[in-house]
Design a protein around this motif. Structure first.
Motif, short mmCIF file in Angstrom:
data_model
loop_
_atom_site.label_atom_id
_atom_site.label_comp_id
_atom_site.label_asym_id
_atom_site.label_seq_id
_atom_site.Cartn_x
_atom_site.Cartn_y
_atom_site.Cartn_z
N CYS A 23 0.84 -1.20 0.00
CA CYS A 23 0.00 0.00 0.00
C CYS A 23 0.87 1.25 0.00
O CYS A 23 0.60 2.21 -0.72
CB CYS A 23 -0.93 -0.01 1.20
SG CYS A 23 -2.18 1.27 1.18
N CYS A 37 -7.99 4.40 1.57
CA CYS A 37 -8.02 3.21 0.72
C CYS A 37 -8.77 3.47 -0.58
O CYS A 37 -9.84 4.06 -0.59
CB CYS A 37 -8.69 2.08 1.49
SG CYS A 37 -8.91 0.60 0.51
N THR A 38 -8.19 3.01 -1.67
CA THR A 38 -8.84 3.16 -2.98
C THR A 38 -9.41 1.82 -3.46
O THR A 38 -9.87 1.72 -4.58
CB THR A 38 -7.83 3.64 -4.03
OG1 THR A 38 -6.79 2.66 -4.13
CG2 THR A 38 -7.23 4.98 -3.66
N CYS A 47 -7.86 -0.89 -4.31
CA CYS A 47 -7.12 -1.42 -5.45
C CYS A 47 -6.91 -2.93 -5.30
O CYS A 47 -6.58 -3.62 -6.25
CB CYS A 47 -5.77 -0.73 -5.57
SG CYS A 47 -4.67 -1.12 -4.21
N GLY A 48 -7.07 -3.43 -4.07
CA GLY A 48 -6.95 -4.87 -3.85
C GLY A 48 -5.53 -5.39 -3.78
O GLY A 48 -5.31 -6.60 -3.66
N CYS A 108 -3.30 -5.20 -1.44
CA CYS A 108 -2.98 -5.82 -0.16
C CYS A 108 -3.52 -7.26 -0.13
O CYS A 108 -2.87 -8.17 0.36
CB CYS A 108 -3.55 -5.00 0.99
SG CYS A 108 -5.29 -4.57 0.79
S1 SF4 Z 1 -6.92 -1.96 -1.15
FE1 SF4 Z 1 -5.23 -2.38 0.26
S2 SF4 Z 1 -3.36 -1.75 -0.85
FE2 SF4 Z 1 -5.12 -0.82 -1.93
S3 SF4 Z 1 -5.34 1.22 -1.00
FE3 SF4 Z 1 -6.70 -0.15 0.15
S4 SF4 Z 1 -5.46 -0.85 1.92
FE4 SF4 Z 1 -4.02 0.01 0.39
#
Ligand code: SF4
Ligand code: SF4
Ligand code: FES
Lengths: 366, 528
Positions: A170, A203-204, A206-207, A209
């Protein structure tokens, strides 16, 4: 002319001894990178080749002559003349003990492969080292946050092994800094800024993590809806259908059902990264709103389902009629900026070859 | 893009203008973030305080539609401070004298008035871009969706030419393509000006060549009309249309006009995966295969040609687009549509297109090639303009002046409306809107209003407002935020129930006929 930041530095080859063999390496390489290149199966859990090495799990330790304690190969830079053993009795015993500890701390050793790209890493190692024991059972690290109502990311920190790959991906890859680590040791917990749900953080979705988690502590909730669906998981390499970046993905299917998406780590445009659309917005495809049959407008003024032949005949007749009545400059084609090349190519050919005009455009103007 | 995506990790100075990259091209944005971590400096020009803007070392929230003024003044600063690349200008460009004397009059103070940002910031932006080694430009629709879209792009070219930032690793001029295969649609010749591979239609040799290839006596040796003109002509000189997978009615800049145009056709055939608002107006709707249901090819924003692969059987009786179009063509008696697979179609394209000449279906399997790939020995062209421009041509400077948007604010319409896209939604949401979970993050459209404007207009957060332009009126929920500057409101056009394109559509770029979607004067009043 202009100098540039990444001008090539002259690189000199050095050598070291790896399990009795003399091998070459370039300055700056770590022991793990060299061992990996020579197919030494050094186990890792906190390692993701896209991230800065972290040295937390200590599974990747190797023996280096002249150094008393085993060293973590993922964080140790190789030096000229090193003599390295990647697998000795002591080291293998140490690895097995560590894995037994991990296995006993985690509620689930068996993780559904739909959880994420890296989700099988721990399970595979535990089995490779026959480390399924109940020796430390009872103790669990981390705290579950399964109350997070977001529809994408399962956060079950009872399965967390504190490799921090999620926090690191992240920060290092996404630059989003949405999650962090609270406490150390047995009470380690991965949290958002105010220990809120992800939606209320940076958090966006994006998956990333999820995809780097080696234990299924973070899981792909959308894919896991199909955990019990019959069939093997099939992976098909393709390209995201949303923006112009063109990220490579693996489409996951069971039979004829699309169940999920995983990023392609070797995708040339994205190198493993994805955004929320590419990662999670795939189920529009198999959606009851999809057109299953052609439609034609009948005398009642409504659209009705019909067979292909009727629809295609109607389509062509209408074009013929307009062409005959108004001439070849009365027909226009608009191609899609979303469909594949073959759609755009046949569309322009249809117009040019049928009408001899250049009355063709696409939707980039709007 | 002139440069590959990988170069986005390498600029010294990043100049991002009119691009909400973290939302529209998030994966590309992660590369810029890495460049920043490595010490790059970033200037962001955007009326709104986007995430990208927050990461910038310098953010210029210019008044919507004033980009040309800013870019002229930056060029002025670059020249004044001697930051131009003399040898690049001498060796690789033409018409520099006229341009360099033209920009002498456009001081940062002059531009500050128009752009509504401090002159010092304009000064700093010019210096940063001029000194960067290299500097890279990134832009998207915030630059092109204006009546002066071409002027905007040309102004960016002038900056890159005068500083020699072309053909360099980590430099270049990089438009980010919004749709997955909009690049490909152009490559394939689905444009009124070019045959496949950007071979101009108004070149009689090309017209004769394609006439022969396509089994005709002749093809008009002149450009066709654009989609915008065609819609204007609907019911007049245009009487039938074949539309593939585009929800024109929802995404077109002027909804009422567009709907009316399509209704006045004698014959409308729509190919799509859903029965969209556009399909509902059609005489025949033909169901196409969707992503994952068919093989094909797609070209990304860095001109990389990549394979799409079939994973599952098509929904219902859906068929690939190329099959549907070919079946119509055959019924029209048009020769040359006996394709058996997507591979047949793609390989024909490669044979007819010089920029794809070195490619074929099998060679693009791993997605390694960036076009142009002129022959089978060629490694592809990740970076354009290295050493020389196409065919040894010179980079041309263009003398450009600032002009106001098609409509400017007035007593009746005192606020600027600007539109954009959101991370969680894609165009008309026919796809993201049908994907489970995305509504959790974004379920309703809203209008971003600055707190000061909200106060003076009597708008409350979460309340409803009426927004009117010279063309129409819609209702929309208010979101009070300082993301948009005072005097400017923002929304996206992702939701059919909030048809923002009833309001927009005030003008078109005279060259490309791209709609002015980014600027529209409006009046916003609370709904009781
Ligand atoms: S999905 Fe996970 S890696 Fe992506 S922004 Fe959110 S916490 Fe960070
Ligand atoms: S995953 Fe996101 S960034 Fe990548 S191509 Fe798809 S929409 Fe674009
Ligand atoms: S992989 Fe080296 S310490 Fe974890």
């Amino acid at each position: 002319m202009t100098e540039h930041r990444s001008d090539l530095v002259e690189q000199k080859l050095s050598t070291l001894t790896l399990d009795g063999k003399l091998v070459e390496f370039t300055k700056g390489e770590t022991i793990y990178e060299i061992a990996n290149r020579h197919r030494k199966e050094v186990p890792t859990l906190c390692y993701d080749e896209r991230l800065e090495a972290f040295g937390a799990c200590r599974l990747c330790v190797v023996e280096v002559e002249g150094i008393r304690k085993p060293v973590a190969s993922c964080t140790t830079a190789a030096t000229d003349g090193m003599v390295i053993k990647t697998s000795t009795e002591t080291i293998e015993k140490h690895r097995k003990t560590l894995l037994e500890l991990v296995a006993s701390e985690n509620r689930n050793v068996d993780v559904n492969a739909l959880s994420g790209y890296s989700s099988q890493e721990m399970t595979i190692l535990v089995d490779r080292y026959s480390a399924r024991t109940g020796r430390f059972s009872g103790k669990q690290s981390g705290t579950s946050n399964t109350g997070d109502k977001n529809p994408f990311i399962l956060r079950d920190y009872d399965n967390c092994i504190s490799c921090y790959r999620c926090v690191r991906v992240c920060a290092e890859r996404e630059g989003d800094y949405a999650i962090n680590v609270m406490n150390r040791g047995f009470h380690t917990q991965i949290i958002t800024e105010f220990n809120n749900d992800l939606r209320d953080s940076n958090c966006t979705f994006c998956g990333q993590c999820v995809q780097t988690c080696p234990t299924g502590a973070l899981g792909d909730k959308k894919a896991l809806r199909d955990a019990d669906t019959e069939g093997e998981i099939k992976k098909t390499r393709t390209i995201c259908p949303y923006c112009g970046v063109g990220c490579s993905v693996d489409m996951l299917s069971k039979g004829d059902k699309i169940v999920g998406i995983q990023p392609a780590m070797d995708g040339p445009a994205n190198e493993g990264a994805l955004c929320i659309k590419g990662q999670y917005a795939f189920d529009f495809i198999q959606n009851d709103d999809r057109l299953a049959k052609p439609l034609v407008r009948r005398d009642d003024g409504e659209l009705h389902e019909c067979e292909w032949d009727e629809a295609l005949d109607r389509a062509a007749e209408g074009f013929k009629k307009v062409k005959d009545q108004y001439g070849r400059h009365a027909v226009y084609g608009i191609a899609s900026g979303r469909a594949p090349h073959e759609a755009a190519y046949t569309m322009q050919k249809y117009i040019r070859a049928t009408y001899g005009t250049n009355y063709i455009d696409n939707c980039s103007r709007s | 893009m002139s440069n590959p995506l990988a170069d986005m990790e390498k600029p010294d100075v990043i100049f991002a203008i009119g691009t909400n990259m973290t939302e529209c091209h998030p994966v590309a944005a992660t590369r810029l973030k890495r460049a920043l971590t490595d010490g790059a400096t970033m200037v962001v020009v955007d009326p709104r305080k986007t995430r990208l803007a927050k990461m910038a070392h310098l953010h210029l929230p210019i008044r919507v539609g004033s980009d040309v003024a800013l870019l002229l003044a930056m060029a002025h600063v670059i020249q004044r401070d001697g930051l131009i690349d003399e040898s690049f200008i001498a060796e690789r460009t033409a018409d520099s004298e006229a341009f360099l004397s033209h920009i002498r009059q456009f001081t940062p103070e002059w531009a500050a008035e128009i752009c509504e940002v401090p002159a010092e910031d304009i000064e700093r932006a010019g210096k940063l871009y001029g000194r960067g080694n290299p500097s890279a430009i990134y832009y998207t629709l915030g630059i092109t969706e204006h009546i002066c879209g071409v002027d905007n792009v040309q102004s960016l070219c002038n900056l890159a030419l005068m500083t020699g930032n072309l053909g360099l690793e980590g430099g270049g001029i990089n438009p980010m393509r919004g749709q997955n295969n909009i690049q490909g649609a152009g490559d394939c010749g689905a444009v009124p000006a070019n045959f496949p591979g950007f071979q101009p239609c108004d070149n009689p040799d090309n017209a004769a060549k394609f006439a022969k290839l396509y089994g005709r006596d002749s093809i008009d040796p002149e450009r066709g009309i654009t989609k915008v003109t065609a819609l204007n002509e609907a019911g007049k000189s245009i009487h039938a249309m074949l539309i593939d997978g585009e929800n024109t009615v929802v995404t077109d800049p002027d909804k009422n006009h567009c709907e009316h145009a399509l209704k006045s056709l004698d014959h409308l055939v729509v190919i799509d995966i859903f029965l969209t608002e556009t399909g509902q107006l059609a005489d025949v709707v033909l169901p196409a295969t969707a992503w994952g249901e068919t093989d094909g090819v797609q070209a990304n924003t860095e001109r990389r040609v990549q394979r799409l692969r079939k994973a599952v059987e098509p929904w219902g009786e859906a068929k690939p687009d190329w099959w549907i179009v070919s079946e119509i063509a055959k019924r029209m008696g048009t020769p040359g549509f006996e394709y058996e697979s997507a591979k047949d179609v793609f390989n024909e394209l490669c044979e007819l297109s010089p920029i794809y000449a070195g490619l074929d279906w099998d060679r693009i399997d791993e997605g390694k090639y960036h076009w142009p790939v002129p022959d089978k020995e060629h490694p592809g062209t990740p970076r354009l303009h290295e050493g020389e421009f196409k065919n040894g041509m010179k980079g041309l400077f263009k003398v450009i002046g600032y002009r106001d948007p098609a409509e400017v604010i007035s007593d009746d319409f005192p606020l600027w409306l600007t539109t954009g896209r959101r991370l969680e939604a894609y165009h008309s949401r026919t796809q993201t809107g049908r994907s489970a979970g995305l509504e959790y993050l974004l379920s309703e459209e809203s209008l971003e209003v600055h707190p000061d404007d909200a106060d003076s207009l009597g708008l409350v957060h979460g309340g409803m407002a009426k927004m009117a332009s010279a063309r129409g009126e819609i209702e929309i929920q208010v979101k009070v935020t300082d993301k948009s500057p005072k005097g400017t409101v923002f929304t996206s056009f992702s939701f059919a129930n909030v048809p923002v394109n009833i309001l927009t559509g005030s003008g078109y770029d005279p060259v490309t006929q791209t709609a002015e979607l980014k600027v529209c004067p409006v009046r916003v009043t609370p709904v009781a």
